[in-house]
Design a protein around this motif. Structure first.
Motif, PDB file in Angstrom:
ATOM      1  N   ILE A   1      44.035  32.556  43.261  1.00  0.00           N
ATOM      2  CA  ILE A   1      43.402  32.374  44.858  1.00  0.00           C
ATOM      3  C   ILE A   1      44.685  33.856  45.206  1.00  0.00           C
ATOM      4  N   ALA A   2      44.380  34.936  45.578  1.00  0.00           N
ATOM      5  CA  ALA A   2      44.533  36.291  45.468  1.00  0.00           C
ATOM      6  C   ALA A   2      45.307  36.504  46.665  1.00  0.00           C
ATOM      7  N   ASN A   3      46.503  36.795  46.445  1.00  0.00           N
ATOM      8  CA  ASN A   3      47.796  37.241  47.510  1.00  0.00           C
ATOM      9  C   ASN A   3      46.588  38.310  48.038  1.00  0.00           C
ATOM     10  N   ILE A   4      47.327  38.316  49.672  1.00  0.00           N
ATOM     11  CA  ILE A   4      46.513  39.438  50.825  1.00  0.00           C
ATOM     12  C   ILE A   4      46.829  40.782  50.664  1.00  0.00           C
ATOM     13  N   ALA A   5      47.398  41.158  49.868  1.00  0.00           N
ATOM     14  CA  ALA A   5      47.902  42.570  49.875  1.00  0.00           C
ATOM     15  C   ALA A   5      46.674  43.036  48.558  1.00  0.00           C
ATOM     16  N   GLU A   6      46.542  42.010  47.710  1.00  0.00           N
ATOM     17  CA  GLU A   6      45.300  42.199  46.501  1.00  0.00           C
ATOM     18  C   GLU A   6      43.805  43.231  47.285  1.00  0.00           C
ATOM     19  N   PRO A   7      43.759  44.693  46.615  1.00  0.00           N
ATOM     20  CA  PRO A   7      42.286  45.113  47.227  1.00  0.00           C
ATOM     21  C   PRO A   7      41.317  44.239  46.857  1.00  0.00           C
ATOM     22  N   PRO A   8      40.491  44.348  47.734  1.00  0.00           N
ATOM     23  CA  PRO A   8      39.054  42.823  47.710  1.00  0.00           C
ATOM     24  C   PRO A   8      38.310  44.760  46.288  1.00  0.00           C
ATOM     25  N   GLU A   9      38.253  45.285  46.083  1.00  0.00           N
ATOM     26  CA  GLU A   9      37.545  46.146  45.159  1.00  0.00           C
ATOM     27  C   GLU A   9      38.717  47.052  43.787  1.00  0.00           C
ATOM     28  N   ALA A  10      40.228  45.871  43.909  1.00  0.00           N
ATOM     29  CA  ALA A  10      40.479  45.560  42.617  1.00  0.00           C
ATOM     30  C   ALA A  10      39.992  43.632  41.559  1.00  0.00           C
ATOM     31  N   LEU A  11      40.013  43.144  42.638  1.00  0.00           N
ATOM     32  CA  LEU A  11      39.449  42.307  41.879  1.00  0.00           C
ATOM     33  C   LEU A  11      37.758  42.144  41.665  1.00  0.00           C
ATOM     34  N   ALA A  12      37.366  43.141  42.677  1.00  0.00           N
ATOM     35  CA  ALA A  12      35.585  42.639  41.986  1.00  0.00           C
ATOM     36  C   ALA A  12      35.107  43.450  40.978  1.00  0.00           C
ATOM     37  N   LEU A  13      36.566  44.886  39.798  1.00  0.00           N
ATOM     38  CA  LEU A  13      36.409  44.977  39.255  1.00  0.00           C
ATOM     39  C   LEU A  13      36.848  44.383  38.108  1.00  0.00           C
ATOM     40  N   GLN A  14      37.705  43.223  38.221  1.00  0.00           N
ATOM     41  CA  GLN A  14      37.973  42.068  37.608  1.00  0.00           C
ATOM     42  C   GLN A  14      36.535  41.154  37.093  1.00  0.00           C
ATOM     43  N   ALA A  15      35.987  40.721  38.541  1.00  0.00           N
ATOM     44  CA  ALA A  15      35.255  40.088  38.192  1.00  0.00           C
ATOM     45  C   ALA A  15      33.652  41.170  37.103  1.00  0.00           C
ATOM     46  N   ALA A  16      33.140  41.909  37.641  1.00  0.00           N
ATOM     47  CA  ALA A  16      32.829  42.912  36.470  1.00  0.00           C
ATOM     48  C   ALA A  16      32.887  43.049  35.315  1.00  0.00           C
TER      49      ALA A  16
END
Length: 229
Positions: A61-76
């Protein structure tokens, strides 16, 4: 991500959500049931999910300050590796029952947090122990496989600012004042001066690579592959 945004991410506390609503969310959105165990995490709320069915998961469950695009990079990056290097055994992204990668779970205050579920990768975390030759070779082979598997992978978030990226060290000169201990600050300034003199002139000769940080406890730390000693 700017330097300040990167610092804000480290200073923002992890999400605070109780276990019952997380378990209910996993059952409703993923069809997953089991026991949650808290895992250490620098900035996120992270659990291991034991389903009792022979396949376990990591719930982030990601930190609310984590940019969504950074999470998208990880999944991609993980999805890319699943296709280009399926035998490496990297974590696999779990979609929800409706095919979502990033559903949002709400805390008691109503704030929405992105969830990412990936398969658990077994292995022993490397601490202060010395590596034998077989361990070193196994880790080297894994890293080489990751490098080959990610060849040609691109993502718009891959060039984001990482505070620990040594290529950006000269940009951090103005942050030295944040080191309160005078001796530590002096040590940091000497290290930066040596970097400028000895390494920076040769940096252009090195191949430039995007740094992809897949931030789950089973992927963001050094691990010995299961059965490697």
């Amino acid at each position: 991500m700017s330097h300040q945004a990167a610092l804000d991410l480290l200073e923002t506390p992890p999400p605070d959500i109780a276990l019952p609503p997380i378990l209910a969310f996993l059952a409703r959105e993923y069809g997953l049931h089991g026991t949650l165990t808290r895992l250490p995490s620098e900035k996120d709320l992270t659990f291991g999910l034991d389903t009792g069915a022979g396949r376990d998961w990591v719930v982030k469950i990601a930190n609310i300050a984590e940019p969504p695009e950074a999470l998208a990079l990880q999944a991609a990056a993980l999805d890319h590796l699943a296709v280009t290097a399926p035998d490496l055994g990297t974590a696999r992204v779990r979609r929800t029952l409706t095919g979502e990668v990033f559903p949002r779970i709400h805390d008691e205050a109503g704030a929405a947090h992105i969830m990412l579920v990936v398969s658990y990768v077994p292995g022993a975390q490397i601490g202060g122990e010395a590596l034998n030759a077989a361990d070193a070779a196994a880790i080297g082979n894994m890293l080489a496989g990751l490098d080959r598997g990610l060849a040609g992978f691109t993502h718009k978030a891959a060039q984001r600012t990482l505070l620990w990226d040594h290529r950006r060290l000269p940009d951090y000169t103005g942050m030295m004042e944040m080191i309160a201990d005078p001796a530590h600050q002096a040590l940091a300034r000497r290290a930066l001066a040596r970097y400028r003199a000895a390494a920076l002139p040769h940096q252009g000769r090195c191949a430039s690579r995007s740094c992809i940080m897949i931030s789950t406890p089973t992927t963001s730390c050094a691990m010995k592959p299961a059965g490697s000693g």
